[in-house]
Design a protein around this motif. Structure first.
Motif, PDB file in Angstrom:
ATOM      1  N   THR B   2       0.456  -1.177   0.540  1.00 62.50           N
ATOM      2  CA  THR B   2       0.174  -0.297   0.118  1.00 62.50           C
ATOM      3  C   THR B   2       0.595   1.040  -0.212  1.00 62.50           C
ATOM      4  O   THR B   2       0.326   1.692  -0.396  1.00 62.50           O
ATOM      5  CB  THR B   2      -1.304   0.220   1.034  1.00 62.50           C
ATOM      6  OG1 THR B   2      -1.974  -1.474   1.184  1.00 62.50           O
ATOM      7  CG2 THR B   2      -2.118   1.116   1.222  1.00 62.50           C
ATOM      8  N   LEU B   5       2.340   2.300  -3.515  1.00 68.44           N
ATOM      9  CA  LEU B   5       0.858   2.749  -4.248  1.00 68.44           C
ATOM     10  C   LEU B   5       1.237   4.109  -4.523  1.00 68.44           C
ATOM     11  O   LEU B   5       0.506   4.780  -4.686  1.00 68.44           O
ATOM     12  CB  LEU B   5      -0.429   1.961  -3.840  1.00 68.44           C
ATOM     13  CG  LEU B   5      -1.061   0.959  -4.728  1.00 68.44           C
ATOM     14  CD1 LEU B   5      -1.999   0.324  -4.285  1.00 68.44           C
ATOM     15  CD2 LEU B   5      -1.203   0.869  -6.577  1.00 68.44           C
ATOM     16  N   TYR B   6       0.892   4.532  -2.841  1.00 66.77           N
ATOM     17  CA  TYR B   6       0.382   6.053  -2.599  1.00 66.77           C
ATOM     18  C   TYR B   6       1.941   6.748  -2.525  1.00 66.77           C
ATOM     19  O   TYR B   6       2.019   7.773  -1.772  1.00 66.77           O
ATOM     20  CB  TYR B   6      -0.257   5.991  -1.231  1.00 66.77           C
ATOM     21  CG  TYR B   6      -1.566   5.338  -1.686  1.00 66.77           C
ATOM     22  CD1 TYR B   6      -2.434   5.828  -2.238  1.00 66.77           C
ATOM     23  CD2 TYR B   6      -1.870   4.110  -0.992  1.00 66.77           C
ATOM     24  CE1 TYR B   6      -3.793   5.432  -2.782  1.00 66.77           C
ATOM     25  CE2 TYR B   6      -2.889   3.247  -1.562  1.00 66.77           C
ATOM     26  CZ  TYR B   6      -3.888   4.135  -2.353  1.00 66.77           C
ATOM     27  OH  TYR B   6      -5.322   3.540  -3.165  1.00 66.77           O
ATOM     28  N   LEU B  11       1.212   9.779  -6.755  1.00 65.79           N
ATOM     29  CA  LEU B  11       0.390  11.178  -6.225  1.00 65.79           C
ATOM     30  C   LEU B  11       0.681  11.687  -7.137  1.00 65.79           C
ATOM     31  O   LEU B  11      -0.362  12.260  -7.286  1.00 65.79           O
ATOM     32  CB  LEU B  11       0.910  11.327  -5.069  1.00 65.79           C
ATOM     33  CG  LEU B  11       0.096  10.035  -4.154  1.00 65.79           C
ATOM     34  CD1 LEU B  11       0.288  10.092  -2.482  1.00 65.79           C
ATOM     35  CD2 LEU B  11      -1.256   9.290  -3.588  1.00 65.79           C
ATOM     36  N   TYR B  14      -1.459  11.542 -10.307  1.00 59.29           N
ATOM     37  CA  TYR B  14      -2.798  11.061 -10.380  1.00 59.29           C
ATOM     38  C   TYR B  14      -3.352  12.536 -10.515  1.00 59.29           C
ATOM     39  O   TYR B  14      -3.883  12.893 -10.851  1.00 59.29           O
ATOM     40  CB  TYR B  14      -2.920  10.741  -8.925  1.00 59.29           C
ATOM     41  CG  TYR B  14      -4.492  10.266  -7.923  1.00 59.29           C
ATOM     42  CD1 TYR B  14      -5.199  10.110  -8.858  1.00 59.29           C
ATOM     43  CD2 TYR B  14      -4.399  11.213  -7.133  1.00 59.29           C
ATOM     44  CE1 TYR B  14      -6.738  10.163  -8.541  1.00 59.29           C
ATOM     45  CE2 TYR B  14      -5.804  11.813  -6.765  1.00 59.29           C
ATOM     46  CZ  TYR B  14      -6.926  11.296  -7.114  1.00 59.29           C
ATOM     47  OH  TYR B  14      -8.202  10.943  -6.883  1.00 59.29           O
ATOM     48  N   HIS B  15      -2.705  13.289  -9.347  1.00 58.79           N
ATOM     49  CA  HIS B  15      -2.991  15.203  -9.226  1.00 58.79           C
ATOM     50  C   HIS B  15      -3.149  15.930 -10.017  1.00 58.79           C
ATOM     51  O   HIS B  15      -3.180  16.731 -10.900  1.00 58.79           O
ATOM     52  CB  HIS B  15      -2.137  15.689  -7.967  1.00 58.79           C
ATOM     53  CG  HIS B  15      -3.231  15.450  -6.236  1.00 58.79           C
ATOM     54  ND1 HIS B  15      -3.910  15.415  -6.238  1.00 58.79           N
ATOM     55  CD2 HIS B  15      -2.083  14.811  -5.552  1.00 58.79           C
ATOM     56  CE1 HIS B  15      -4.137  14.651  -4.968  1.00 58.79           C
ATOM     57  NE2 HIS B  15      -3.243  14.685  -4.860  1.00 58.79           N
ATOM     58  N   GLY B  62     -11.375   8.195 -12.283  1.00 63.09           N
ATOM     59  CA  GLY B  62     -11.339   6.260 -11.012  1.00 63.09           C
ATOM     60  C   GLY B  62      -9.681   6.585 -10.057  1.00 63.09           C
ATOM     61  O   GLY B  62      -9.191   7.958  -9.237  1.00 63.09           O
ATOM     62  N   CYS B  63      -9.153   5.926  -9.255  1.00 63.56           N
ATOM     63  CA  CYS B  63      -8.517   5.778  -8.653  1.00 63.56           C
ATOM     64  C   CYS B  63      -6.793   6.345  -8.413  1.00 63.56           C
ATOM     65  O   CYS B  63      -6.638   6.363 -10.103  1.00 63.56           O
ATOM     66  CB  CYS B  63      -8.689   4.299  -8.072  1.00 63.56           C
ATOM     67  SG  CYS B  63      -7.719   2.961  -8.862  1.00 63.56           S
ATOM     68  N   VAL B  64      -6.407   5.935  -8.082  1.00 66.98           N
ATOM     69  CA  VAL B  64      -4.728   6.617  -7.532  1.00 66.98           C
ATOM     70  C   VAL B  64      -4.607   6.020  -8.710  1.00 66.98           C
ATOM     71  O   VAL B  64      -3.464   6.618  -9.772  1.00 66.98           O
ATOM     72  CB  VAL B  64      -3.835   6.384  -6.830  1.00 66.98           C
ATOM     73  CG1 VAL B  64      -2.615   6.668  -7.019  1.00 66.98           C
ATOM     74  CG2 VAL B  64      -4.865   7.930  -5.579  1.00 66.98           C
ATOM     75  N   GLY B 105      -7.328  -7.309  -6.867  1.00 67.57           N
ATOM     76  CA  GLY B 105      -8.051  -6.386  -6.728  1.00 67.57           C
ATOM     77  C   GLY B 105      -8.120  -5.107  -7.300  1.00 67.57           C
ATOM     78  O   GLY B 105      -9.140  -4.255  -7.515  1.00 67.57           O
ATOM     79  N   ARG B 106      -7.005  -4.652  -7.837  1.00 64.89           N
ATOM     80  CA  ARG B 106      -6.508  -3.384  -8.311  1.00 64.89           C
ATOM     81  C   ARG B 106      -5.608  -3.484  -9.616  1.00 64.89           C
ATOM     82  O   ARG B 106      -4.925  -3.139  -9.962  1.00 64.89           O
ATOM     83  CB  ARG B 106      -5.270  -2.720  -7.386  1.00 64.89           C
ATOM     84  CG  ARG B 106      -5.497  -2.621  -5.653  1.00 64.89           C
ATOM     85  CD  ARG B 106      -6.993  -1.561  -5.858  1.00 64.89           C
ATOM     86  NE  ARG B 106      -6.588  -0.491  -6.450  1.00 64.89           N
ATOM     87  CZ  ARG B 106      -6.560   0.873  -6.364  1.00 64.89           C
ATOM     88  NH1 ARG B 106      -6.008   0.526  -4.157  1.00 64.89           N
ATOM     89  NH2 ARG B 106      -6.744   2.182  -5.816  1.00 64.89           N
ATOM     90  N   CYS B 109      -7.900  -1.602 -12.300  1.00 70.08           N
ATOM     91  CA  CYS B 109      -7.608  -1.009 -12.061  1.00 70.08           C
ATOM     92  C   CYS B 109      -6.271  -0.179 -13.280  1.00 70.08           C
ATOM     93  O   CYS B 109      -6.483   0.718 -13.799  1.00 70.08           O
ATOM     94  CB  CYS B 109      -7.522   0.266 -10.458  1.00 70.08           C
ATOM     95  SG  CYS B 109      -8.624  -1.040  -9.683  1.00 70.08           S
TER      96      CYS B 109
END
Lengths: 408, 124
Positions: B2, B5-6, B11, B14-15, B62-64, B105-106, B109
């Motif tokens: 995790t 991922l972040y 990020l 993403y941004h 959507g998600c990151v 699960g990812r 994505c």
């Protein structure tokens, strides 16, 4: 009497483990619950001491296994206060129970021009079987709408029932997303007065509150074992006269009385609907789960979850940009689905997972309900007997972290 | 996993995604989504005379993982032939995302932009 959550947690071996070096905070029991040692032991015991196939053998082990299996059925009948143990059908899951009704009862009783009424808040398990039955039979499928507050809008029901074409009304006892507890007994009274039968999805209710099928108003009710501390099986309860009149759903061994080359006769209830070797140890495990929950007391469990839910809704309101969908705490069970302005539900679930907090993200098998709220997905926390306020606190702290990472 | 991922790099994508928008006169124009989670992408691409990917832009939400993957993907696929795009796999995407191993699960994505482009190139 209030639940002793610390003592209950001791009964569940999984809480001895950590996740990412953090205390395990399990807030996904609406998907599937954890298992107490008593259930694991009951299943181990039958495998290590009394295992054989049921309903067939004449030797001691077969007799012991059959007795354990049928004793468990009796426990489940008492758990939902069924008048007759033969009304309790043991199946693979609640979904299979609802499919059984849609196929066996539905194809015999729903025809072209008839109507099926369901609600917009149904789990796909109590939606797709009816949608497909309607398509097969040329029947109409009508929905009871969900309001912005996440409640059923029953104003439409009298109009839908008025022409007498409705054959079945299917409704959940509790939404697995918004937690709403619809007035099912009122729905059932209205449906029955119009000549329809009532099928209830008890998957979210039976593990969490007292459910009495003799006063509920249902003609059929399905629920799942794995959401009530048991293994992965399901139960269908139905009124005997309806079950008697229905054809079998699956054919094979154990469900027959006699087989000739050109015809067969069906076994008595409940075996008529239990074709093939059943999940024997799982059924025994579910009987132990019913014992475990009964000893805690379903009223106490329900009261505990109401307190937990009220506390959770209060604390979730503290998180910046977080929106809970559904009714207030006094009108829902132990589920809180929410969305956050700064984060996709997947990211919420992944980030809180790093803090040891297990929540669900997605549409929770309720896509039409999410459409009502114009959301593709939500994050969902759900509560059970082993959760306490510290678990909610851990969730809230982790959600603040979501904002710290993703809010710009 | 995790924390991987972040981390900052994802990020940032993403941004502030790269190549965010829609190409005029695109050779490939495809919308693709993951209905289970609501990740959605509108991907447009131009191909050069040999059919190689020359330029890609995307829009979506959507998600990151899906959005950072889309942003990085718009640069990663430049110069690839349709055969090379068709041969790209989850391994390539995980490597592109910085060598992370995605949980089951990812995966969908992360694969959103690749699956969109494969489908778009098949149709074009």
């Amino acid at each position: 009497m209030a639940l002793d959550v610390q003592a209950i947690r001791q009964d569940f071996p999984i809480f001895q483990r950590e996740v990412h070096g953090k205390r395990l905070v399990f807030l996904d029991s609406a998907a599937s619950s954890q298992k107490p040692q008593a259930v694991i032991d009951a299943m181990t015991r039958i495998y290590t001491h009394s295992y054989a196939n049921v309903h067939r053998g004449l030797y001691t082990l077969a007799d012991e296994a059959t007795t354990a299996y049928e004793d468990a059925r009796g426990k489940l009948a008492r758990f939902i206060n069924a008048a007759d143990t033969a009304e309790v059908i043991l199946l693979r899951n609640a979904t299979e129970g609802l499919n059984l009704v849609a196929y066996s009862w539905g194809e015999q009783n729903v025809g072209a021009g008839d109507r099926i009424i369901i609600t917009e808040m149904e789990h796909h398990a109590n939606l797709v079987p009816w949608q497909q039955l309607a398509q097969r039979q040329g029947a109409e499928l009508a929905y009871i709408p969900v309001t912005e507050a996440g409640e059923l809008d029953l104003d439409v029901l009298p109009g839908l029932l008025a022409d007498g074409r409705t054959k079945v009304v299917a409704c959940s006892l509790m939404s697995n997303v918004v937690g709403t507890l619809p007035p099912v007994t009122r729905v059932a009274e209205m449906a029955h007065a119009a000549g329809a039968i009532v099928v209830m999805d008890g998957a979210q209710a039976v593990p969490h509150q007292p459910v009495d099928v003799q006063t509920l108003g249902a003609d059929f009710m399905a629920f799942s074992g794995h959401k009530m501390c048991g293994p992965g099986i399901g139960v269908l309860w139905g009124r005997r006269e309806l079950l008697e009149a229905m054809p079998p759903f699956l054919y094979g061994g154990d469900m027959i009385r006699t087989v000739k080359k050109t015809y067969a006769q069906w076994n008595d209830l409940p075996h008529k609907f239990e074709a093939g070797t059943p999940p024997i140890a799982e059924v025994v495990g579910l009987g132990a789960a019913a014992d475990y929950l009964s000893a805690l007391g379903m009223d106490a469990i329900h009261a505990h979850e109401r307190e937990m839910t009220a506390y959770a809704l209060e604390r979730l309101a503290e998180v910046d940009g977080l929106h809970v969908i559904g009714p207030g705490a006094d009108r829902r069970g132990g589920v809180a689905a929410f969305w956050m302005e700064a984060a996709h539900p997947h990211d919420i679930a992944s980030i809180v997972d790093a803090e040891g907090v297990c929540i669900r993200a997605g549409h929770h098998c309720a896509q039409p309900l999410h459409e009502c709220f114009n959301l593709p997905a939500t994050a969902r926390a759900s509560f059970y007997i082993y959760n306490d306020e510290a678990d909610v606190d851990a969730l809230i702290a982790a959600l603040h972290k979501v904002n710290r990472l993703l809010q710009r | 996993m995790t924390s991987d991922l972040y981390r900052e790099q994802l990020l940032d994508h993403y941004h502030n995604p790269n190549n965010y928008g829609v190409l005029e006169g695109a050779d490939v124009d495809v919308e693709w989504d993951n209905p289970t989670c609501g990740d959605k992408i509108h991907l447009t691409a131009k191909l050069d005379a040999e059919g190689r990917v020359a330029e890609v832009m995307f829009e979506g939400h959507g998600c990151v993982v899906s959005m950072a993957s889309s942003s990085m993907f718009t640069e990663r696929v430049i110069g690839k032939t349709p055969e090379e795009v068709a041969a790209m796999s989850l391994d390539d995407i995980q490597e592109m995302l910085g060598g992370i191993r995605l949980s089951m699960g990812r995966v969908r994505c992360a694969l959103l932009p690749l699956n969109a482009l494969k489908r778009g190139m098949d149709a074009s």
